[in-house]
Design an enzyme around this catalytic site. Structure first.
Site, PDB file in Angstrom:
ATOM      1  N   GLY A  98       0.838  -1.196   0.000  1.00  0.00           N
ATOM      2  CA  GLY A  98       0.000   0.000   0.000  1.00  0.00           C
ATOM      3  C   GLY A  98       0.869   1.240   0.000  1.00  0.00           C
ATOM      4  NE  ARG A 155       2.037   8.157   8.221  1.00  0.00           N
ATOM      5  CZ  ARG A 155       3.319   8.498   8.220  1.00  0.00           C
ATOM      6  NH1 ARG A 155       3.698   9.712   7.844  1.00  0.00           N
ATOM      7  NH2 ARG A 155       4.244   7.621   8.588  1.00  0.00           N
ATOM      8  CE1 TYR A 173       0.102   5.219  13.874  1.00  0.00           C
ATOM      9  CE2 TYR A 173       0.402   6.233  11.730  1.00  0.00           C
ATOM     10  CZ  TYR A 173      -0.269   5.349  12.552  1.00  0.00           C
ATOM     11  OH  TYR A 173      -1.298   4.600  12.039  1.00  0.00           O
ATOM     12  CB  CYS A 216      -8.831  23.773  19.857  1.00  0.00           C
ATOM     13  SG  CYS A 216      -9.245  25.407  19.234  1.00  0.00           S
TER      14      CYS A 216
END
Length: 415
Positions: free
Chosen positions: A275, A312, A316, A342
């Site tokens: 992917g 992301r 992560y 926020c």
């Protein structure tokens, strides 16, 4: 081939200036390169040309219909994890007969939909799932093609949130229990055992974990054959990493060559589920600088894309390169590139050296996978537009969401 490059200090996507895309479609906008997607798929196809195979693109990494259409036209199969992804594949011109169904939580309705569509294979994740598929197949008077996803307890060396092959992960069937479950499945008249599957994680940058998992799987394949269960395919999953910063992941050719050497003379069709390695570097997120905020401690570039658009970095701690669409507009300074959401976790990048002014455009690179698909309406923000570039042409392949579209499924209480 360079997909995103500067021409006279202006950043282009193939033959289209990104400033033109921003002017026509606004920001934030995801931009994908058709050539980039096709080139990465071909890098798998070339090395597999002499071996029976099926490359199943992992739809979860980018499920835009146009992206799936490009891949289907180029000969790809698909790896799905929901009934919704199956519907996307079919609407994009993909074939259910070249689609495998993974995921730990397949509902009865999803299994039924996939069986009626003629799915190539279910990757079984538990004994309970096997029983459910058998029950649905019996009711529909179908035979379900299945592969067992084996959890080999291999440390992929990636972020804990995207590691899937350890014994404490929710995915797959414990390698110590897989043989007995194969024997049980072989006795089910509504089940046809056709393969074995393994997926140990995402953004993998070394071959070692792959090889460890494959060794365990092949030991099981050989044991099954001795017991009279001959499998047709060997699915090594996906997860091959890309270069976001300074990673040096193996190329598809290195991975596949090593796998084929392990397979030896076994007559097994090789299946893969890439992917990220196909679409990540074929896409960028285009965003505009709203404000520059200078404090005694930090400089902030506040942009119109936030963690709702690209999660992301917040989720992560992922690093993605951020570059100006036009070079040389100001003196370079260190900025934290942050969004309007926020949350203190709402950042796209920290401590980035950028020469920018308010209203300048920025490109967040390597955003073609796990970008838009993970976006949300947090803070009631509309989801971004998506544009696919094909040479000199640009195609709006998802309109920017409107507030009316956001609210259309909701209602107030009656008087």
């Amino acid at each position: 081939m360079t997909l995103f490059d500067y021409r006279q200090d202006e950043l282009f996507a193939e033959q289209v200036p990104l400033s033109k895309i921003a002017a026509e479609f606004g920001t934030p906008t995801y931009v994908y390169s058709r050539a980039g997607i096709e080139n990465e798929l071909r890098s798998y196809q070339r090395v597999l040309a002499g071996h029976s195979h099926l490359i199943c693109y992992a739809v979860k990494s980018n499920s835009n219909l146009a992206v799936l259409d490009v891949l289907a036209r180029a000969g790809a199969g698909f790896d799905i994890v929901s009934g919704g992804e199956l519907e996307r594949v079919l609407r994009a011109g993909g074939s259910a007969a070249k689609t495998i169904f993974s995921g730990v939580g397949k509902s009865t309705a999803e299994i039924e939909k996939a069986l009626l569509a003629g799915i190539a294979c279910f990757n079984i994740e538990s004994e309970a799932e096997l029983e459910r598929i058998c029950m649905v197949a019996e009711r529909l008077q179908k035979v379900a093609p299945v592969s067992l996803r084996v959890n080999p307890d291999v440390d992929a060396g990636t972020h804990p949130y995207i590691s899937t092959g350890l014994k404490e992960n929710k995915f797959g069937i414990d390698s110590g229990q897989a043989f007995e479950l194969y024997l049980r499945a072989a006795e089910m008249p509504q089940i046809k055992l056709i393969g074995i599957d393994c997926h140990i994680g995402s953004q993998l940058t070394e071959l070692g974990p792959y090889m460890d998992a494959i060794d365990k799987m092949l030991t099981l394949v050989d044991r099954l054959q001795t017991a009279g269960i001959v499998l047709e395919h060997f699915d090594i999953g996906g997860g091959l990493g890309v270069c976001y910063r300074d990673e040096q992941p193996p190329a598809p050719q290195q991975l596949i060559s090593a796998v084929l050497k392990k397979l030896g003379r076994r007559k097994l069709k090789l299946m893969l589920e890439p992917g990220r390695s196909i679409t990540a570097n074929a896409g960028i997120l285009l965003t505009r600088v709203e404000y520059l905020k200078h404090t005694p401690h930090k400089n902030f570039a506040i942009v119109d894309a936030g963690m709702n658009d690209l999660i992301r970095p917040a989720l992560y701690g992922a690093w993605q390169n951020i570059i100006p669409v036009r070079r040389g507009s100001a003196e370079s300074q260190l900025y934290d590139v942050v969004g309007p959401v926020c949350e203190s976790a709402d950042f796209l990048g920290k401590e980035r050296s950028l020469a920018i002014l308010p209203d300048d455009l920025l490109a967040v690179m390597s955003a073609g996978s796990y970008g838009f698909v993970m976006s949300s309406n947090y803070n009631s923000r509309n989801r971004a537009a998506e544009v696919l570039v094909d040479g000199p042409r640009m195609h709006l392949v998802r309109q920017r969401e409107s507030l009316e579209q956001q609210l259309q499924l909701e209602s107030c209480l009656p008087e």
